[in-house]
Design a protein around this motif. Sequence first.
Motif, short mmCIF file in Angstrom:
data_model
loop_
_atom_site.label_atom_id
_atom_site.label_comp_id
_atom_site.label_asym_id
_atom_site.label_seq_id
_atom_site.Cartn_x
_atom_site.Cartn_y
_atom_site.Cartn_z
N THR A 22 33.62 32.80 41.16
CA THR A 22 34.65 33.75 40.73
C THR A 22 34.56 35.04 41.53
O THR A 22 35.58 35.60 41.96
N LYS A 23 33.35 35.51 41.75
CA LYS A 23 33.17 36.74 42.53
C LYS A 23 33.63 36.54 43.97
O LYS A 23 34.23 37.44 44.57
N ALA A 77 37.37 36.66 43.93
CA ALA A 77 37.80 38.05 43.76
C ALA A 77 37.67 38.81 45.07
O ALA A 77 38.56 39.58 45.46
N ALA A 111 41.42 36.03 39.86
CA ALA A 111 39.96 36.04 39.89
C ALA A 111 39.43 37.44 39.65
O ALA A 111 38.44 37.64 38.92
N GLN A 112 40.06 38.44 40.23
CA GLN A 112 39.64 39.83 40.03
C GLN A 112 39.77 40.22 38.56
O GLN A 112 38.87 40.85 37.99
N LEU A 131 37.13 38.11 36.53
CA LEU A 131 35.79 38.62 36.76
C LEU A 131 35.56 39.87 35.90
O LEU A 131 34.52 40.00 35.24
N TRP A 159 37.35 46.11 39.59
CA TRP A 159 38.03 44.82 39.76
C TRP A 159 39.39 44.81 39.07
O TRP A 159 40.34 44.18 39.55
N SER A 162 42.95 44.02 40.96
CA SER A 162 43.92 43.04 40.47
C SER A 162 45.26 43.68 40.19
O SER A 162 46.32 43.14 40.54
#
Length: 340
Positions: free
Chosen positions: A164-165, A168, A175-176, A179, A205, A209
């Motif tokens: 996931t990181k 991101a 994902a961002q 996370l 994050w 996003s």
Amino acid sequence: MTQHSLFSQISSCVLCILCTFVAYAKEADDTAEKLFREGFVLYQQQSSARSLEKFKSAAELGHIEAAYYAGNIIRQDYTYITKESEHFYRQAAEGGDVYAMLRLGQNDSVCGILRDCAYDQDAWVDKALNTALPRAEAGDSEAMMELFSVYWQSGEKSEAFAWTKKAATHGNAFAQYWLAVGLLGEREMGFYWTKAGRREDILRWLRASAEHGYPKAMLKLALELRTLGEYQEAQHWVEEMGKTDYYDAILESGTAIMLGPNIATLYGERSDYGFAEARPVKGAALLLALHRQTNKDDPLEMIEDYQAYLTPEMMADAEALSKELLVDTPILHYLPKFGI
């Protein structure tokens, strides 16, 4: 007729047949994609019954993702995989849909009361991994998020977090968001010396996003900033939320803009975004447009709560302005593909 002439006629006929077949296949693909898009909008508008027919029709024309959604809606109706949902999941999985493979690989709440699975569940999980991993290693952030689901379902939470990181970092807006909210926030994964350090990363994050245009991140970021008293940035995202197609974000934006500082009187100090003044016409117009597009009652209830502050002239102006807002904008709920 010479042999050359005969060969030319046969070649022309074959070419004509091939061209007709290709044209028919493209038309079928275009129709399937159109049906899928229509179904997807209906699904995101929480109209599963209407979207199911679209997805089924698209799946019959070979649309892989439509087959996944058809299977998913049927599974949700029964809370387990029926023979019909298995049929659609299998079509999607055999076409390469990783999430369909994972559905077939789930051990809980599947296969009915008797757990009558006519397939190897572990094999489908292995196939999901082997399908997503090469694409993820090549830099595909969508595949990285598929790996999140593969590893999370397999109980390998640290691997799920790591992918996931990576997604991101590669700029994947969902994902961002996930996370920040799901892994750093709700599940408190990752090591931090202080809560302030974790909160700083969550905001970082969420900002990434939101700046990529993901409306769920805009809403969550605005709420977090409001809690921290960072009103100027929070107000920016309130304004941006009203320009999206996300139901919850538009509802929050219209309400906050309409009420301004009066929101604290109606809903408490913690709901205040720090706006210096109310903008009842703009806010009410956005809420009226949201109601027009969705036929939901919540926007009208927000206006009713503020009725004492709204003059007939304000409402007339809001009605007129609302006709210019959210025109031809399908309002969505941003339901996850695999999370429900």
